[in-house]
Design an enzyme around this catalytic site. Structure first.
Site, PDB file in Angstrom:
ATOM      1  N   LYS A  22      58.752 -14.191  13.687  1.00 61.66           N
ATOM      2  CA  LYS A  22      57.342 -14.153  14.110  1.00 61.66           C
ATOM      3  C   LYS A  22      57.074 -12.999  15.070  1.00 61.66           C
ATOM      4  CE  LYS A  22      56.022 -17.101  17.530  1.00 61.66           C
ATOM      5  NZ  LYS A  22      55.416 -16.400  18.670  1.00 61.66           N
ATOM      6  N   ASN A  23      57.927 -12.883  16.100  1.00 61.39           N
ATOM      7  CA  ASN A  23      57.628 -11.905  17.146  1.00 61.39           C
ATOM      8  C   ASN A  23      57.970 -10.468  16.746  1.00 61.39           C
ATOM      9  OD1 ASN A  23      56.624 -13.973  18.621  1.00 61.39           O
ATOM     10  ND2 ASN A  23      58.347 -14.103  20.066  1.00 61.39           N
ATOM     11  N   ARG A  93      47.547 -15.299  21.851  1.00 67.17           N
ATOM     12  CA  ARG A  93      47.533 -14.210  22.834  1.00 67.17           C
ATOM     13  C   ARG A  93      48.041 -12.905  22.253  1.00 67.17           C
ATOM     14  NH1 ARG A  93      47.382 -15.181  28.012  1.00 67.17           N
ATOM     15  NH2 ARG A  93      48.645 -13.313  28.235  1.00 67.17           N
ATOM     16  N   CYS A 117      47.825 -19.656  29.687  1.00 68.06           N
ATOM     17  CA  CYS A 117      48.168 -20.579  28.609  1.00 68.06           C
ATOM     18  C   CYS A 117      49.153 -21.607  29.144  1.00 68.06           C
ATOM     19  CB  CYS A 117      48.734 -19.841  27.405  1.00 68.06           C
ATOM     20  SG  CYS A 117      50.380 -19.225  27.640  1.00 68.06           S
ATOM     21  N   ARG A 122      50.158 -15.344  32.396  1.00 72.59           N
ATOM     22  CA  ARG A 122      50.328 -14.303  31.394  1.00 72.59           C
ATOM     23  C   ARG A 122      49.240 -13.213  31.414  1.00 72.59           C
ATOM     24  NH1 ARG A 122      52.320 -16.901  25.836  1.00 72.59           N
ATOM     25  NH2 ARG A 122      53.309 -14.884  25.613  1.00 72.59           N
ATOM     26  N   ASP A 306      62.708 -18.125  25.443  1.00 67.82           N
ATOM     27  CA  ASP A 306      62.303 -18.876  24.241  1.00 67.82           C
ATOM     28  C   ASP A 306      63.366 -19.872  23.770  1.00 67.82           C
ATOM     29  OD1 ASP A 306      59.895 -17.569  24.238  1.00 67.82           O
ATOM     30  OD2 ASP A 306      60.440 -16.105  22.705  1.00 67.82           O
ATOM     31  N   VAL A 328      61.131 -16.107  33.735  1.00 68.31           N
ATOM     32  CA  VAL A 328      60.177 -15.254  33.002  1.00 68.31           C
ATOM     33  C   VAL A 328      58.748 -15.799  33.103  1.00 68.31           C
ATOM     34  CG1 VAL A 328      59.592 -14.216  30.779  1.00 68.31           C
ATOM     35  CG2 VAL A 328      62.002 -14.479  31.439  1.00 68.31           C
ATOM     36  N   ARG A 398      52.992 -22.942  14.467  1.00 66.54           N
ATOM     37  CA  ARG A 398      52.712 -21.548  14.830  1.00 66.54           C
ATOM     38  C   ARG A 398      53.967 -20.692  14.721  1.00 66.54           C
ATOM     39  NH1 ARG A 398      50.222 -20.804  20.495  1.00 66.54           N
ATOM     40  NH2 ARG A 398      50.552 -18.700  19.725  1.00 66.54           N
TER      41      ARG A 398
HETATM   42  N1  EPU Z   1      53.390 -10.040  32.662  1.00 67.06           N
HETATM   43  C1  EPU Z   1      52.548  -9.587  33.636  1.00 67.06           C
HETATM   44  N2  EPU Z   1      51.645  -8.608  33.289  1.00 67.06           N
HETATM   45  C2  EPU Z   1      51.587  -8.086  32.030  1.00 67.06           C
HETATM   46  C3  EPU Z   1      52.466  -8.554  31.051  1.00 67.06           C
HETATM   47  C4  EPU Z   1      53.380  -9.542  31.401  1.00 67.06           C
HETATM   48  O1  EPU Z   1      52.579 -10.038  34.778  1.00 67.06           O
HETATM   49  O2  EPU Z   1      50.749  -7.203  31.791  1.00 67.06           O
HETATM   50  C5  EPU Z   1      54.394 -11.099  32.994  1.00 67.06           C
HETATM   51  C6  EPU Z   1      54.122 -12.390  32.200  1.00 67.06           C
HETATM   52  O3  EPU Z   1      53.145 -13.184  32.809  1.00 67.06           O
HETATM   53  C7  EPU Z   1      55.494 -13.013  32.183  1.00 67.06           C
HETATM   54  C8  EPU Z   1      56.424 -11.785  32.084  1.00 67.06           C
HETATM   55  O4  EPU Z   1      55.657 -10.682  32.552  1.00 67.06           O
HETATM   56  O5  EPU Z   1      55.736 -13.682  33.376  1.00 67.06           O
HETATM   57  C9  EPU Z   1      56.949 -11.461  30.702  1.00 67.06           C
HETATM   58  O6  EPU Z   1      55.896 -11.494  29.755  1.00 67.06           O
HETATM   59  P1  EPU Z   1      55.883 -10.625  28.426  1.00 67.06           P
HETATM   60  O7  EPU Z   1      54.700  -9.716  28.481  1.00 67.06           O
HETATM   61  O8  EPU Z   1      57.219 -10.036  28.164  1.00 67.06           O
HETATM   62  O9  EPU Z   1      55.579 -11.741  27.322  1.00 67.06           O
HETATM   63  P2  EPU Z   1      54.748 -11.520  26.012  1.00 67.06           P
HETATM   64  O10 EPU Z   1      54.933 -10.150  25.536  1.00 67.06           O
HETATM   65  O11 EPU Z   1      53.366 -12.032  26.204  1.00 67.06           O
HETATM   66  C10 EPU Z   1      56.623 -12.136  24.291  1.00 67.06           C
HETATM   67  C11 EPU Z   1      56.818 -13.158  23.196  1.00 67.06           C
HETATM   68  C12 EPU Z   1      57.004 -14.521  23.839  1.00 67.06           C
HETATM   69  C13 EPU Z   1      58.260 -14.468  24.724  1.00 67.06           C
HETATM   70  C14 EPU Z   1      58.078 -13.363  25.780  1.00 67.06           C
HETATM   71  C15 EPU Z   1      59.306 -13.174  26.648  1.00 67.06           C
HETATM   72  C16 EPU Z   1      55.573 -12.196  21.372  1.00 67.06           C
HETATM   73  C17 EPU Z   1      54.378 -12.253  20.486  1.00 67.06           C
HETATM   74  N3  EPU Z   1      55.647 -13.124  22.338  1.00 67.06           N
HETATM   75  O12 EPU Z   1      55.467 -12.537  25.016  1.00 67.06           O
HETATM   76  O13 EPU Z   1      57.227 -15.443  22.776  1.00 67.06           O
HETATM   77  O14 EPU Z   1      58.434 -15.699  25.373  1.00 67.06           O
HETATM   78  O15 EPU Z   1      57.782 -12.106  25.129  1.00 67.06           O
HETATM   79  O16 EPU Z   1      60.425 -12.899  25.867  1.00 67.06           O
HETATM   80  O17 EPU Z   1      56.432 -11.353  21.189  1.00 67.06           O
HETATM   81  C18 EPU Z   1      57.261 -17.565  21.775  1.00 67.06           C
HETATM   82  O18 EPU Z   1      57.617 -17.010  20.718  1.00 67.06           O
HETATM   83  O19 EPU Z   1      57.285 -18.824  21.917  1.00 67.06           O
HETATM   84  C19 EPU Z   1      56.812 -16.751  22.895  1.00 67.06           C
HETATM   85  C20 EPU Z   1      56.110 -17.241  23.916  1.00 67.06           C
END
Ligand code: EPU
Length: 419
Positions: A22-23, A93, A117, A122, A306, A328, A398
């Site tokens: 998915k990711n 998201r 969320c 996030r 995850d 995280v 999902r």
């Molecule tokens: N963060 C910030 N500011 C930002 C971006 C992130 O403060 O602009 C913080 C977030 O709040 C969090 C941390 O940084 O505390 C890491 O967040 P990240 O941006 O890496 O998460 P993401 O990109 O939104 C992806 C995966 C998630 C997975 C995380 C961490 C996708 C579509 N989603 O989310 O997957 O948990 O990386 O590995 O790639 C899941 O599949 O269940 C899932 C939640």
């Protein structure tokens, strides 16, 4: 709402295949916006989040065709709209992933600002700050991100914090920017390197993806490609845990074990025997009770957030006490309250869970709160005495393709109850 009814106590055995990740798939679908040619994506998982991403592209004017091999051909030439509406963003998201491609290809984008969320606040400030450094002007208005840039320029960007989708957004934006972009303090998840592989096959010039520093030399144009989505490491990890908590013995085909090394290490520490080759992993769990394993989540190559909820279940039925630190996301222990309703003994303070193993857990009616939390409730149901009913399973749909079919094939007893 559909529910899953799980009759616990069956030991899992046999062999299954991993679905596409998915990711990895979500940013790849967004990346199709960057070119006018057709892009063919193979091995896309059949998941609600993928449907939502297609709905988003479709709403902007992309044409999406599914052929008899279940390959998707996406054509995003001349999009008529550059907006990701709140109705879609609020359900997923990852919609934020169209921001970088739209800005780079069309010079503008209007994306509903994702709110918090179930797993944390996030924010997307790292994405926006980095795009500003490339020359984008960004305004937040009426709950939307309004971004404009007549031309994105290469820049030297150090991310304030490690972000997976932020790294992907910037990598995509930089492919068509003027000059060279250097990204540091980036995410190193395998899905980042997968996306770079796809973009390079479209004519992008990206090096270093999967390491601390990614260098992107902007090009004028990207072309179409045919690309295979790699296997889902979190799906594979979840099924390995399913075997570990049911004293099972299973093989998962189609998964590169290098993407799961920290998970494999922890499963071995829990007492499971693990063998692997370049594209399959086998697990055999003989211990009556797993050993407790301490976990601290962190960005790749450390232990994935995850997989945290799934390891809570291993520890809940272990022979001792374990500590889990979630570093995280600030609110990713929602499954714990539900696990305790099944007889687990877990206390949570802030980002720290202390899990005291118990001799047995029992079925109950429980509620899924997010994708990985739902997975942990299903795993608990598999090893619980009696029947477990997991409500709100749209969360699981999902991110896990045909989860009950795959688990039943391995010997579980799970029935999907209609709404
Ligand atoms: N963060 C910030 N500011 C930002 C971006 C992130 O403060 O602009 C913080 C977030 O709040 C969090 C941390 O940084 O505390 C890491 O967040 P990240 O941006 O890496 O998460 P993401 O990109 O939104 C992806 C995966 C998630 C997975 C995380 C961490 C996708 C579509 N989603 O989310 O997957 O948990 O990386 O590995 O790639 C899941 O599949 O269940 C899932 C939640």
């Amino acid at each position: 709402m559909e529910k899953l009814l799980i009759k616990g106590g069956k030991s899992l055995s046999g062999k299954i295949s991993c679905s596409g990740a998915k990711n990895a798939a979500l940013p790849m679908i967004a990346a199709t916006i960057l070119c006018d040619d057709k892009v063919v994506l193979k091995n896309l998982p059949y998941l609600q989040d993928i449907t939502t991403m297609f709905e988003l592209l479709g709403s902007m004017g992309s044409e999406i065709l599914l052929d008899e091999n279940m390959d998707f051909t996406i054509s995003s030439a001349n999009l008529k709209d550059i907006e990701a509406r709140y109705e879609l963003v609020k359900t997923m998201r990852a919609s934020i992933l169209v921001l970088g491609p739209l800005l780079s290809k069309y010079g503008k984008a209007r994306i509903a600002l994702p709110g918090g969320c179930a797993i944390g606040s996030r924010p997307v400030n790292f994405h926006l700050d980095a795009l500003k450094q490339m020359g984008a002007s960004i305004t937040l208005r009426n709950g939307y991100i309004e971004a404009n840039a007549s031309q994105l320029n290469g820049a030297n960007i150090k991310f304030e914090g490690v972000t997976v989708t932020g790294t992907e957004n910037l990598m995509m934006a930089a492919t068509l920017a003027k000059g060279q972009t250097i990204l540091t303090n980036v995410a190193k998840e395998p899905e980042i390197a997968d996306l770079a592989d796809m973009l390079n096959s479209m004519g992008a010039k990206i090096s270093g993806a999967g390491t601390d520093k990614i260098v992107i030399d902007g090009v004028d144009k990207l072309k179409g490609t045919i690309f295979d989505i790699p296997a889902d490491r979190i799906e594979a990890g979840t099924y390995l845990v399913a075997a570990a908590v049911t004293k099972g013995s299973i093989t998962i085909d189609g998964i590169n074990p290098n993407r799961l090394m920290k998970v494999i290490d922890k499963l071995r520490a829990a007492g499971a025997e693990i063998d692997y080759n370049e594209d399959s992993i086998s697990i055999n769990m003989k211990l009556e009770f797993p050993n407790p394993v301490d976990i601290t989540t962190a960005p790749f190559p450390e232990f994935p957030t995850d997989m945290q909820a799934q390891f809570s279940v291993i520890n809940a039925i272990s022979s001792g006490t374990a500590n889990i630190y979630e570093t995280v996301f600030e609110n990713r222990f929602m499954h714990i309250l539900e696990l305790n309703r099944m007889g687990c003994d877990i206390s949570v303070k802030g980002n720290h869970a202390v899990i005291q193993g118990v001799k047995s857990i029992y079925g109950a009616q429980v509620m899924a709160t997010d994708l990985r939390a739902s997975a942990s409730l299903i795993l608990a149901g598999l090893c619980a005495e009696g029947e477990t009913v997991v409500d709100r399973i749209y969360h699981i749909d999902r991110g896990y393709e045909r989860i009950e079919e795959k688990l039943n094939y391995l010997g579980a007893n799970i029935i999907r109850l209609p709404s």
